[in-house]
Write a protein that holds these residues in place. Structure first.
Motif, mmCIF file in Angstrom:
data_model
loop_
_atom_site.group_PDB
_atom_site.id
_atom_site.type_symbol
_atom_site.label_atom_id
_atom_site.label_comp_id
_atom_site.label_asym_id
_atom_site.label_seq_id
_atom_site.Cartn_x
_atom_site.Cartn_y
_atom_site.Cartn_z
ATOM 1 N N THR A 187 0.862 -1.192 0.000
ATOM 2 C CA THR A 187 0.000 0.000 0.000
ATOM 3 C C THR A 187 0.896 1.240 0.000
ATOM 4 O O THR A 187 1.768 1.362 0.864
ATOM 5 C CB THR A 187 -0.904 0.009 1.257
ATOM 6 N N VAL B 97 -8.388 8.843 1.419
ATOM 7 C CA VAL B 97 -9.455 9.290 2.320
ATOM 8 C C VAL B 97 -8.805 10.026 3.499
ATOM 9 O O VAL B 97 -8.060 9.406 4.268
ATOM 10 C CB VAL B 97 -10.278 8.085 2.847
ATOM 11 N N GLU C 212 -9.803 5.726 12.013
ATOM 12 C CA GLU C 212 -10.043 4.421 11.409
ATOM 13 C C GLU C 212 -10.799 3.566 12.421
ATOM 14 O O GLU C 212 -10.511 3.607 13.627
ATOM 15 C CB GLU C 212 -8.737 3.757 11.006
ATOM 16 N N ASN D 253 -12.966 0.000 4.214
ATOM 17 C CA ASN D 253 -11.632 -0.120 3.612
ATOM 18 C C ASN D 253 -11.351 -1.552 3.207
ATOM 19 O O ASN D 253 -11.098 -1.830 2.051
ATOM 20 C CB ASN D 253 -10.542 0.400 4.566
ATOM 21 N N GLU D 254 -11.430 -2.476 4.146
ATOM 22 C CA GLU D 254 -10.970 -3.822 3.824
ATOM 23 C C GLU D 254 -11.644 -4.891 4.666
ATOM 24 O O GLU D 254 -11.967 -4.667 5.826
ATOM 25 C CB GLU D 254 -9.458 -3.874 4.082
HETATM 26 P P1 ADP Z 1 -3.238 -3.872 4.308
HETATM 27 O O1 ADP Z 1 -4.108 -4.876 3.637
HETATM 28 O O2 ADP Z 1 -1.808 -4.014 3.953
HETATM 29 O O3 ADP Z 1 -3.499 -3.745 5.788
HETATM 30 P P2 ADP Z 1 -4.850 -1.507 3.917
HETATM 31 O O4 ADP Z 1 -5.589 -1.313 2.663
HETATM 32 O O5 ADP Z 1 -5.641 -1.907 5.112
HETATM 33 O O6 ADP Z 1 -3.633 -2.481 3.665
HETATM 34 O O7 ADP Z 1 -4.068 -0.175 4.261
HETATM 35 C C1 ADP Z 1 -3.239 -0.030 5.393
HETATM 36 C C2 ADP Z 1 -3.416 1.370 5.961
HETATM 37 O O8 ADP Z 1 -3.113 2.344 4.959
HETATM 38 C C3 ADP Z 1 -4.824 1.709 6.404
HETATM 39 O O9 ADP Z 1 -5.080 1.249 7.708
HETATM 40 C C4 ADP Z 1 -4.800 3.229 6.323
HETATM 41 O O10 ADP Z 1 -4.147 3.778 7.447
HETATM 42 C C5 ADP Z 1 -3.959 3.456 5.084
HETATM 43 N N1 ADP Z 1 -4.847 3.549 3.887
HETATM 44 C C6 ADP Z 1 -5.231 2.528 3.092
HETATM 45 N N2 ADP Z 1 -6.065 2.946 2.117
HETATM 46 C C7 ADP Z 1 -6.228 4.273 2.298
HETATM 47 C C8 ADP Z 1 -6.982 5.290 1.628
HETATM 48 N N3 ADP Z 1 -7.717 5.017 0.540
HETATM 49 N N4 ADP Z 1 -6.914 6.544 2.125
HETATM 50 C C9 ADP Z 1 -6.161 6.846 3.210
HETATM 51 N N5 ADP Z 1 -5.418 5.932 3.874
HETATM 52 C C10 ADP Z 1 -5.447 4.668 3.439
#
Ligand code: ADP
Length: 382
Positions: free
Chosen positions: A152, A185, A190, A267-268
């Protein structure tokens, strides 16, 4: 169902150990190394990589049901086993829309759930017009195998974006889309929520928590999150919709953003127990690990409510390369009132590696005290 085969032998499987004993369930673990945390709590092990489906066939021969602590499996190969009657919980169809972050985003959007704007990057594509809509910063993500922020990247300009993409497009096999781009975002906070669904379709939901990430790795979790009842209800509704739509069986972790306007975006999704639910081991009647075993064994689900006013969970991340077991520091942490120290017994520490966690229970709702406790845990540890 008395024998549960678990694909993956890290700390998430290790933390099922106590619950397995309580429920009278045997755990059989598929994991590559006999040094992995869960090997010691298992009745039997299959030493093989998590994506080795031949090994999963052996695991199945020793188990009544198979579940996952790690989703980086070979679904295509496993589906041949499912066709032979091997029982996976959650079922493979509940995993398949989630393993690729782009497919996952599409699945959530198609369900009508709120997600950040996103698109897949096609190889050698000219992105200028697509990114004009999003602007910078934006977030570039590997579609597969990302965890703890690996894969990421927050990108501030076109040149860096092109460099990152070009580096990967020189890989001869990179003929398909490997990346996803999404809107950055500017979240206020979070959030995360753990939800479980039983074989009968009952859904239980843990309190919504706040997670705090640094360099994209989870550092702290505060349960419950300081959000409005409406935001909590919205988050719970998302969890219900998702688990019912997937016909999931077991525990799922859902990570979300709370936007400055007070909106919740997904988010995920993790199709397994999750770091944001570790507080439940000490703070809830039924931990997420017991809940997961209950669900996959076809037992009734347990009570997910907090048994204290607030719980603070702090991850103990490695900060050096070492073989130390950090006894002294762990003893100091254990002296903090109402602190519960969990140490995963990993044979080696590396910077950023999750080595253990501490949960501290508070009798009152006091965010300032929670922050102070997290700070004192971290100053002992780092
Ligand atoms: P992983 O699967 O490696 O945990 P994530 O998609 O959960 O990856 O992203 C890890 C962190 O990166 C998130 O917890 C957040 O802090 C930051 N992040 C991820 N996507 C975004 C986004 N679209 N906007 C802002 N921060 C983000």
């Amino acid at each position: 169902m008395k024998r549960v085969g678990v694909i993956g032998g890290g700390q998430l499987a290790w933390m099922m150990g106590g619950a397995a004993k309580k429920l009278g369930v045997e755990l059989i673990i598929q994991t590559p190394s006999n040094q992995d945390p869960a090997v010691s709590i298992a009745q039997d092990n299959v030493l093989a990589a998590v994506d080795d489906a031949q090994a999963t066939k052996l695991l199945a021969a020793k188990s009544d049901v198979i579940t996952f602590e790690n989703e980086f499996v070979n679904l295509e190969a496993l589906s041949l086993l499912a066709k032979q009657g091997i029982c996976f919980r959650p079922r493979l169809e509940a995993l398949s829309p989630l393993l690729d972050k782009y497919h996952q985003r599409c699945y959530l959007r198609d369900l009508g759930l709120p997600v950040p704007q996103f698109f897949a990057v096609e190889p050698k594509e000219n992105l200028t017009s697509k990114i004009a809509d999003l602007g910078f910063p934006l977030v570039l993500k590997s579609r597969r195998h990302g965890y703890d922020g690996q894969g990421t990247f927050i990108i501030h300009d076109l040149e860096t974006l092109q460099q990152k993409l070009a580096m990967n497009q020189t890989i001869p096999t990179a003929s398909q889309s490997l990346f996803l781009v999404e809107e950055f975002v500017p979240f206020e906070r979070e959030l995360a929520v753990i939800a479980a669904r039983s074989v009968e379709g009952e859904v239980v939901i843990y309190p919504v928590v706040e997670t705090q990430q640094e360099q994209q790795v989870c550092r702290r979790v505060i349960a419950p999150a300081d959000i409005t009842p409406h935001q909590a209800a919205e988050t719970e509704a998302i969890a219900h919709t998702l688990l019912n739509s997937l016909q999931a069986v077991g525990v799922f972790g859902i990570e979300l953003f709370l936007t400055p306007a007070g909106k919740v975006l997904v988010n995920e999704i993790a199709p397994r127990t999750h770091n944001s639910g570790h507080f439940s081991l000490d703070a809830c009647e039924t931990s997420q690990f017991e809940q997961h075993l209950r669900a996959v064994c076809g037992l009734p689900l347990g009570n997910p409510q907090l048994q204290c006013a607030t719980a603070v969970m702090i991850n103990l991340l490695g900060y050096e390369n070492s073989h130390s077991d950090y006894q002294d520091k762990r003893q100091k942490l254990a002296q903090i009132p109402q602190a519960h120290v969990h140490w995963y017994n990993k044979s080696q520490s590396r910077p950023g590696r999750k080595l253990g966690h501490v949960t501290v229970l508070l009798e009152n709702h006091n965010p300032a005290l929670a922050a102070e406790i997290a700070h004192s845990v971290e100053s002992i540890w780092y």
